[in-house]
Design an enzyme around this catalytic site. Structure first.
Site, mmCIF file in Angstrom:
data_model
loop_
_atom_site.group_PDB
_atom_site.id
_atom_site.type_symbol
_atom_site.label_atom_id
_atom_site.label_comp_id
_atom_site.label_asym_id
_atom_site.label_seq_id
_atom_site.Cartn_x
_atom_site.Cartn_y
_atom_site.Cartn_z
ATOM 1 N N GLY A 31 5.736 4.479 4.107
ATOM 2 C CA GLY A 31 5.944 5.850 3.689
ATOM 3 C C GLY A 31 6.297 6.000 2.226
ATOM 4 O O GLY A 31 6.134 5.083 1.432
ATOM 5 N N HIS A 37 -1.271 4.027 -2.120
ATOM 6 C CA HIS A 37 -1.526 4.171 -0.685
ATOM 7 C C HIS A 37 -2.792 4.986 -0.432
ATOM 8 O O HIS A 37 -3.559 4.699 0.495
ATOM 9 C CB HIS A 37 -0.349 4.876 -0.007
ATOM 10 C CG HIS A 37 0.927 4.106 -0.017
ATOM 11 N ND1 HIS A 37 2.053 4.538 -0.674
ATOM 12 C CD2 HIS A 37 1.264 2.918 0.543
ATOM 13 C CE1 HIS A 37 3.029 3.668 -0.500
ATOM 14 N NE2 HIS A 37 2.581 2.669 0.227
ATOM 15 N N ASP A 150 0.961 -6.483 -3.061
ATOM 16 C CA ASP A 150 1.746 -7.381 -2.204
ATOM 17 C C ASP A 150 0.845 -8.553 -1.818
ATOM 18 O O ASP A 150 0.428 -8.691 -0.661
ATOM 19 C CB ASP A 150 2.244 -6.632 -0.978
ATOM 20 C CG ASP A 150 3.199 -5.510 -1.347
ATOM 21 O OD1 ASP A 150 4.343 -5.815 -1.718
ATOM 22 O OD2 ASP A 150 2.793 -4.338 -1.281
ATOM 23 N N GLN A 153 1.779 -11.178 0.915
ATOM 24 C CA GLN A 153 1.677 -10.509 2.214
ATOM 25 C C GLN A 153 0.232 -10.451 2.688
ATOM 26 O O GLN A 153 -0.061 -10.717 3.859
ATOM 27 C CB GLN A 153 2.249 -9.101 2.104
ATOM 28 C CG GLN A 153 2.029 -8.216 3.313
ATOM 29 C CD GLN A 153 2.613 -6.837 3.107
ATOM 30 O OE1 GLN A 153 3.804 -6.646 3.267
ATOM 31 N NE2 GLN A 153 1.783 -5.868 2.745
ATOM 32 N N CYS A 184 1.707 1.047 -9.109
ATOM 33 C CA CYS A 184 2.274 2.068 -8.230
ATOM 34 C C CYS A 184 3.097 1.405 -7.130
ATOM 35 O O CYS A 184 2.662 0.434 -6.508
ATOM 36 C CB CYS A 184 1.154 2.899 -7.596
ATOM 37 S SG CYS A 184 0.288 3.987 -8.739
#
Length: 287
Positions: A31, A37, A150, A153, A184
């Site tokens: 979120g 995103h 990331d 990840q 970002c």
């Protein structure tokens, strides 16, 4: 666009889509959405018929004294942004919905989870892979979309999906940056004005290192020192880690030959740790 809070309701809707042979794309997030995103959502839109974006601040990937309690949240803002960017379903479950009782089962990609960022955040990636595994079981997507910021990840999730034979294809999306080069991140909102201005040193140091490598520098210690000196020139920056690795195996390197590499940074500004990365391939030209 639907906003769904329960697993049962989400599964019911997705079963209807699957019966109509629609491909499902999943964008897992915590979120406080931003343009990075939305780039993931747009990629999911290109790759699938139904875009599911999950919003869940996953408590088991935060360690003691990390920023779980202050992690930014703004669901109305997230809903508005998703409506503008082609998301079909927001899945925003509560912690009790995902973990109705203390969790006793976890998923961990062992060797990859304990290196690099994992050295400083024990059990972090175990929490990540556990929630991603749960989301894969709940949504059963054809595609799952992650950002390359990331980076560790992304590599870990790819390996988990391969090892556990999930059907989903993992798609990585390049970093989206602000006009001044800062990657970002939801955590950018927690930076002070002074730290926000200082944080551009991350992308600047990465570009300088990239240029040096593409000019022919092969010695990893030289590149690392170049980055370290650059970041230390900014008094507000506190280096947590600088790693130069093989881009797919994440093996740390002593020398850069013809293999693709990734430079990974974790740097604190006040109590906010930012990460950034730069992929460099032998034939790539400096930007």
């Amino acid at each position: 666009m639907l906003v769904i809070h329960t697993i049962a309701e989400l599964r019911a809707h997705l079963d209807e889509h699957r019966q109509n042979r629609r491909k499902i794309g999943l964008v897992p997030t915590m979120g406080f959405l931003h343009q990075g995103h939305m780039a993931l959502a747009q990629k999911a839109r290109e790759e699938s018929d139904v875009v599911v974006l999950s919003i869940f601040v996953n408590p088991i990937q935060f360690g003691v004294n990390e920023d779980l309690d202050v992690y930014p949240r703004d669901l109305p803002h997230d809903i508005a942004l998703c409506k503008e960017n082609g998301v079909d379903i927001i899945f925003a479950p509560s912690v009790a919905e995902i973990y109705p009782e203390p969790i006793m089962t976890s998923v961990e990609v062992q060797s990859l989870s304990n290196i690099l960022i994992g050295r400083h955040r024990p059990n972090h990636f175990r929490g990540v892979t556990t929630i991603v595994a749960k989301l894969l079981n709940i949504v059963e997507p054809d595609k799952i979309i992650f950002g390359e910021k990331d980076y560790q990840q992304l590599i870990i999730v790819r390996r988990m999906i391969r090892d556990l034979s999930y059907k989903a294809e993992v798609i990585g999306v390049p970093i989206v940056r602000e006009k001044d080069g800062l990657a970002c991140s939801s955590r950018n909102a927690r930076l002070t004005k002074e730290d926000r201005a200082a944080a551009v040193i991350l992308s600047q140091s990465l570009k300088k290192a990239q240029k040096r490598i593409l000019e022919g520098e092969k010695d990893v210690s030289t590149i690392r020192q170049l980055i370290e000196d650059d970041i230390k020139s900014e008094a507000r920056a506190k280096i947590q880690s600088i790693d130069i690795c093989h881009a797919t195996k994440l093996d740390t390197l002593d020398r850069i030959d013809n293999q693709p590499i990734v430079i990974l940074l974790a740097v604190a500004f006040g109590d906010v740790v930012l990460i950034d990365q730069q992929l460099v391939t032998p034939k790539e030209k400096a930007l």
